[in-house]
Write a protein that holds these residues in place. Structure first.
Motif, PDB file in Angstrom:
ATOM      1  N   LEU A 100       0.838  -1.205   0.000  1.00 45.59           N
ATOM      2  CA  LEU A 100       0.000   0.000   0.000  1.00 45.59           C
ATOM      3  C   LEU A 100       0.876   1.260   0.000  1.00 45.59           C
ATOM      4  N   ASP A 101       1.933   1.253   0.808  1.00 50.40           N
ATOM      5  CA  ASP A 101       2.856   2.408   0.844  1.00 50.40           C
ATOM      6  C   ASP A 101       3.435   2.656  -0.548  1.00 50.40           C
ATOM      7  N   ASN A 102       3.843   1.574  -1.212  1.00 49.42           N
ATOM      8  CA  ASN A 102       4.431   1.724  -2.551  1.00 49.42           C
ATOM      9  C   ASN A 102       3.413   2.239  -3.557  1.00 49.42           C
ATOM     10  N   GLU A 103       2.195   1.738  -3.471  1.00 48.65           N
ATOM     11  CA  GLU A 103       1.157   2.212  -4.397  1.00 48.65           C
ATOM     12  C   GLU A 103       0.865   3.699  -4.165  1.00 48.65           C
ATOM     13  N   ASN A 104       0.842   4.101  -2.890  1.00 45.89           N
ATOM     14  CA  ASN A 104       0.603   5.522  -2.589  1.00 45.89           C
ATOM     15  C   ASN A 104       1.675   6.393  -3.235  1.00 45.89           C
ATOM     16  N   GLU A 121      -3.353   1.724 -10.845  1.00 48.63           N
ATOM     17  CA  GLU A 121      -2.657   1.878  -9.550  1.00 48.63           C
ATOM     18  C   GLU A 121      -3.670   2.234  -8.456  1.00 48.63           C
ATOM     19  N   GLN A 122      -4.645   3.045  -8.808  1.00 52.08           N
ATOM     20  CA  GLN A 122      -5.649   3.403  -7.791  1.00 52.08           C
ATOM     21  C   GLN A 122      -6.514   2.197  -7.436  1.00 52.08           C
ATOM     22  N   ASP A 123      -6.763   1.324  -8.402  1.00 51.13           N
ATOM     23  CA  ASP A 123      -7.475   0.082  -8.087  1.00 51.13           C
ATOM     24  C   ASP A 123      -6.649  -0.780  -7.130  1.00 51.13           C
ATOM     25  N   HIS A 124      -5.341  -0.837  -7.376  1.00 57.97           N
ATOM     26  CA  HIS A 124      -4.468  -1.609  -6.477  1.00 57.97           C
ATOM     27  C   HIS A 124      -4.544  -1.038  -5.064  1.00 57.97           C
ATOM     28  N   GLN A 125      -4.464   0.287  -4.986  1.00 60.49           N
ATOM     29  CA  GLN A 125      -4.505   0.972  -3.689  1.00 60.49           C
ATOM     30  C   GLN A 125      -5.807   0.638  -2.950  1.00 60.49           C
ATOM     31  N   ILE A 126      -6.925   0.699  -3.676  1.00 62.94           N
ATOM     32  CA  ILE A 126      -8.234   0.419  -3.065  1.00 62.94           C
ATOM     33  C   ILE A 126      -8.300  -1.027  -2.569  1.00 62.94           C
ATOM     34  N   GLU A 127      -7.804  -1.962  -3.393  1.00 63.45           N
ATOM     35  CA  GLU A 127      -7.853  -3.377  -3.000  1.00 63.45           C
ATOM     36  C   GLU A 127      -6.999  -3.643  -1.765  1.00 63.45           C
ATOM     37  N   LEU A 128      -5.827  -3.006  -1.692  1.00 66.91           N
ATOM     38  CA  LEU A 128      -4.944  -3.216  -0.539  1.00 66.91           C
ATOM     39  C   LEU A 128      -5.534  -2.600   0.721  1.00 66.91           C
ATOM     40  N   ALA A 129      -6.063  -1.382   0.597  1.00 67.60           N
ATOM     41  CA  ALA A 129      -6.665  -0.728   1.767  1.00 67.60           C
ATOM     42  C   ALA A 129      -7.855  -1.549   2.262  1.00 67.60           C
ATOM     43  N   THR A 130      -8.645  -2.070   1.328  1.00 70.07           N
ATOM     44  CA  THR A 130      -9.807  -2.892   1.693  1.00 70.07           C
ATOM     45  C   THR A 130      -9.357  -4.159   2.413  1.00 70.07           C
ATOM     46  N   ALA A 131      -8.303  -4.807   1.891  1.00 69.88           N
ATOM     47  CA  ALA A 131      -7.799  -6.032   2.524  1.00 69.88           C
ATOM     48  C   ALA A 131      -7.271  -5.750   3.930  1.00 69.88           C
ATOM     49  N   LEU A 132      -6.719  -4.544   4.127  1.00 70.74           N
ATOM     50  CA  LEU A 132      -6.197  -4.164   5.444  1.00 70.74           C
ATOM     51  C   LEU A 132      -7.313  -3.640   6.356  1.00 70.74           C
ATOM     52  N   ILE A 191      -8.749  -0.673   6.157  1.00 69.01           N
ATOM     53  CA  ILE A 191      -8.529   0.748   6.473  1.00 69.01           C
ATOM     54  C   ILE A 191      -9.072   1.619   5.342  1.00 69.01           C
ATOM     55  N   PRO A 192      -9.341   2.905   5.620  1.00 69.29           N
ATOM     56  CA  PRO A 192      -9.817   3.784   4.554  1.00 69.29           C
ATOM     57  C   PRO A 192      -8.717   4.012   3.515  1.00 69.29           C
ATOM     58  N   VAL A 193      -9.134   4.265   2.280  1.00 67.09           N
ATOM     59  CA  VAL A 193      -8.161   4.561   1.231  1.00 67.09           C
ATOM     60  C   VAL A 193      -7.511   5.908   1.553  1.00 67.09           C
ATOM     61  N   PRO A 194      -6.177   5.956   1.634  1.00 68.87           N
ATOM     62  CA  PRO A 194      -5.501   7.209   2.008  1.00 68.87           C
ATOM     63  C   PRO A 194      -5.783   8.345   1.011  1.00 68.87           C
ATOM     64  N   ASP A 195      -5.938   9.544   1.555  1.00 71.34           N
ATOM     65  CA  ASP A 195      -6.094  10.734   0.712  1.00 71.34           C
ATOM     66  C   ASP A 195      -4.694  11.265   0.414  1.00 71.34           C
ATOM     67  N   LEU A 196      -4.315  11.227  -0.855  1.00 72.88           N
ATOM     68  CA  LEU A 196      -2.937  11.594  -1.223  1.00 72.88           C
ATOM     69  C   LEU A 196      -2.838  13.034  -1.730  1.00 72.88           C
ATOM     70  N   GLN A 197      -3.943  13.737  -1.682  1.00 72.68           N
ATOM     71  CA  GLN A 197      -3.990  15.082  -2.273  1.00 72.68           C
ATOM     72  C   GLN A 197      -2.897  15.998  -1.737  1.00 72.68           C
ATOM     73  N   LYS A 198      -2.545  15.838  -0.455  1.00 67.87           N
ATOM     74  CA  LYS A 198      -1.594  16.781   0.140  1.00 67.87           C
ATOM     75  C   LYS A 198      -0.153  16.279   0.061  1.00 67.87           C
ATOM     76  N   ARG A 199       0.023  15.047  -0.420  1.00 67.51           N
ATOM     77  CA  ARG A 199       1.390  14.516  -0.501  1.00 67.51           C
ATOM     78  C   ARG A 199       2.107  15.031  -1.720  1.00 67.51           C
ATOM     79  N   LYS A 200       3.396  15.219  -1.563  1.00 67.79           N
ATOM     80  CA  LYS A 200       4.245  15.639  -2.694  1.00 67.79           C
ATOM     81  C   LYS A 200       5.258  14.545  -2.957  1.00 67.79           C
ATOM     82  N   SER A 201       5.540  14.280  -4.214  1.00 70.01           N
ATOM     83  CA  SER A 201       6.545  13.248  -4.509  1.00 70.01           C
ATOM     84  C   SER A 201       7.942  13.842  -4.361  1.00 70.01           C
TER      85      SER A 201
END
Ligand SMILES: [Fe+2]
Ligand SMILES: [Fe+2]
Length: 153
Positions: free
Chosen positions: A94-98, A130-141, A143-153
């Protein structure tokens, strides 16, 4: 880096970082899909197998863009973390997908800033998966799907 400062050269370097992340994802999903144990993880293990194949397709698409920009695609993956703990493995994924999603959102903007609209479109299509992967991982864990809007690469 701001979009105004982007060049084709810099874009190719950034795409090589994306490619290294795709290799990392392929390796992680190949291994994790096989070693995840426990009845509650069987469904997600099957999904991870599908992710592995999708990440390979992403790697091919990204390599093609790097070649198109006149650079050599990298052969080195980013390091892959491992754990005996299924939750930790899913958390790493999940961290990697984010991180990947934040990077590709920026890449779409950079491609458009350079007028590379077809490339932007190819990356958008990867981003959808990638967003589908993120959703599937968060669901399996659970937890809510993380909001990445404020993150910077
Ligand atoms: Fe990917
Ligand atoms: Fe992914």
């Amino acid at each position: 880096m701001s979009d105004a400062a982007i060049t084709r050269e810099r874009l190719a370097d950034l795409l090589n970082e994306d490619l290294a992340r795709e290799y990392q994802a392929i390796i992680a999903y190949v291994v994790y899909s096989q070693v995840l144990k426990g009845a509650e993880y069987m469904a997600i293990a099957d999904q991870l197998k599908i992710h592995a194949e999708q990440e390979l397709a992403h790697a091919l698409t990204i390599s093609r863009q790097i070649d198109y920009l006149g650079k050599m695609p990298t052969v080195a993956p980013k390091p892959v973390r491992t754990s005996e703990d299924p939750k930790a493995m899913l958390r790493f994924d999940l961290d990697n997908e984010n991180e990947t999603i934040v990077a590709y959102r920026e890449r779409v903007r950079q491609c458009e800033a350079l007028g590379e609209y077809a490339m932007a479109e190819q990356i958008r299509q990867i981003l959808v998966q990638e967003q589908d992967h993120q959703i599937e991982l968060a669901t399996a864990l659970g937890i809510p799907v993380p909001d990445l809007q404020k993150r910077k690469s």
